[in-house]
Scaffold this motif. Structure first.
Motif, PDB file in Angstrom:
ATOM      1  N   ARG A  50      -7.392  -2.738   5.651  1.00  0.00           N
ATOM      2  CA  ARG A  50      -6.243  -3.311   6.354  1.00  0.00           C
ATOM      3  C   ARG A  50      -4.924  -2.622   6.006  1.00  0.00           C
ATOM      4  NH1 ARG A  50      -7.481  -9.720   5.277  1.00  0.00           N
ATOM      5  NH2 ARG A  50      -9.296  -9.883   6.646  1.00  0.00           N
ATOM      6  N   ASP A  51      -4.950  -1.611   5.192  1.00  0.00           N
ATOM      7  CA  ASP A  51      -3.742  -0.980   4.664  1.00  0.00           C
ATOM      8  C   ASP A  51      -3.117  -0.017   5.675  1.00  0.00           C
ATOM      9  OD1 ASP A  51      -1.776   0.168   3.086  1.00  0.00           O
ATOM     10  OD2 ASP A  51      -3.182   1.369   1.923  1.00  0.00           O
ATOM     11  N   PRO A  52      -2.088  -0.458   6.412  1.00  0.00           N
ATOM     12  CA  PRO A  52      -1.507   0.389   7.460  1.00  0.00           C
ATOM     13  C   PRO A  52      -0.718   1.584   6.910  1.00  0.00           C
ATOM     14  CG  PRO A  52      -0.202  -1.592   7.218  1.00  0.00           C
ATOM     15  CD  PRO A  52      -1.413  -1.755   6.323  1.00  0.00           C
ATOM     16  N   LYS A  53      -0.280   1.509   5.673  1.00  0.00           N
ATOM     17  CA  LYS A  53       0.524   2.598   5.101  1.00  0.00           C
ATOM     18  C   LYS A  53      -0.312   3.595   4.304  1.00  0.00           C
ATOM     19  CE  LYS A  53       4.675  -0.233   4.803  1.00  0.00           C
ATOM     20  NZ  LYS A  53       5.694  -0.777   3.898  1.00  0.00           N
ATOM     21  N   GLY A  54      -1.582   3.316   4.138  1.00  0.00           N
ATOM     22  CA  GLY A  54      -2.441   4.224   3.394  1.00  0.00           C
ATOM     23  C   GLY A  54      -2.154   4.271   1.900  1.00  0.00           C
ATOM     24  N   LEU A  55      -1.579   3.197   1.372  1.00  0.00           N
ATOM     25  CA  LEU A  55      -1.217   3.175  -0.046  1.00  0.00           C
ATOM     26  C   LEU A  55      -2.434   3.199  -0.958  1.00  0.00           C
ATOM     27  CD1 LEU A  55       1.736   0.629   0.080  1.00  0.00           C
ATOM     28  CD2 LEU A  55       1.844   3.124   0.049  1.00  0.00           C
ATOM     29  N   TYR A  56      -3.500   2.516  -0.560  1.00  0.00           N
ATOM     30  CA  TYR A  56      -4.707   2.515  -1.386  1.00  0.00           C
ATOM     31  C   TYR A  56      -5.299   3.930  -1.461  1.00  0.00           C
ATOM     32  CZ  TYR A  56      -4.806  -2.552  -1.766  1.00  0.00           C
ATOM     33  OH  TYR A  56      -4.497  -3.856  -2.057  1.00  0.00           O
ATOM     34  N   GLN A  57      -5.314   4.652  -0.349  1.00  0.00           N
ATOM     35  CA  GLN A  57      -5.816   6.025  -0.357  1.00  0.00           C
ATOM     36  C   GLN A  57      -4.973   6.901  -1.276  1.00  0.00           C
ATOM     37  OE1 GLN A  57      -5.817   7.253   3.735  1.00  0.00           O
ATOM     38  NE2 GLN A  57      -7.796   6.301   4.179  1.00  0.00           N
ATOM     39  N   LYS A  58      -3.657   6.726  -1.209  1.00  0.00           N
ATOM     40  CA  LYS A  58      -2.772   7.500  -2.076  1.00  0.00           C
ATOM     41  C   LYS A  58      -3.023   7.165  -3.540  1.00  0.00           C
ATOM     42  CE  LYS A  58       0.925   8.125   1.276  1.00  0.00           C
ATOM     43  NZ  LYS A  58       2.320   7.823   1.629  1.00  0.00           N
TER      44      LYS A  58
END
Length: 106
Positions: A50-58
């Protein structure tokens, strides 16, 4: 605090807090009148989807340090008044649960 002032005047205050450690939960219970916890229990895999900003991937790539749930610890609340599993309950169901609790609380 502003929250205490508003609560003392009879207002219902809802604040979103990531209480990383049990000490924060304990402090809130002792210092915020009428305090109760709503634990939005969401599996990490769902948060990542659900992470629209891609913070978890970063965070997983090491671009963000001390990211809650990835390389920084998270201690879920031990005794929340309400637990909502956002992976199985809809927004409408969740709101109904919360509103029913508040109506019975006041």
């Amino acid at each position: 605090t502003l929250f205490k002032l508003l609560a003392d005047q009879g207002h219902i205050i809802i604040i979103a807090v990531i209480g990383l450690f049990k000490e924060i939960h304990i402090w809130n219970r002792k210092n915020l009148p009428g305090y109760f916890e709503i634990y939005l229990n969401t599996p990490l895999s769902i948060c990542e989807k659900r992470d629209p900003k891609g913070l978890y991937q970063k965070a997983r790539r090491g671009e963000i340090k001390q990211f809650t749930g990835i390389d920084d610890p998270y201690e879920p609340p031990k005794h929340p008044e309400i637990t909502i599993d956002t992976s199985t309950q809809s927004i409408d169901e969740s709101v109904t649960i919360i509103m029913n609790y508040i109506e019975n609380f006041i």
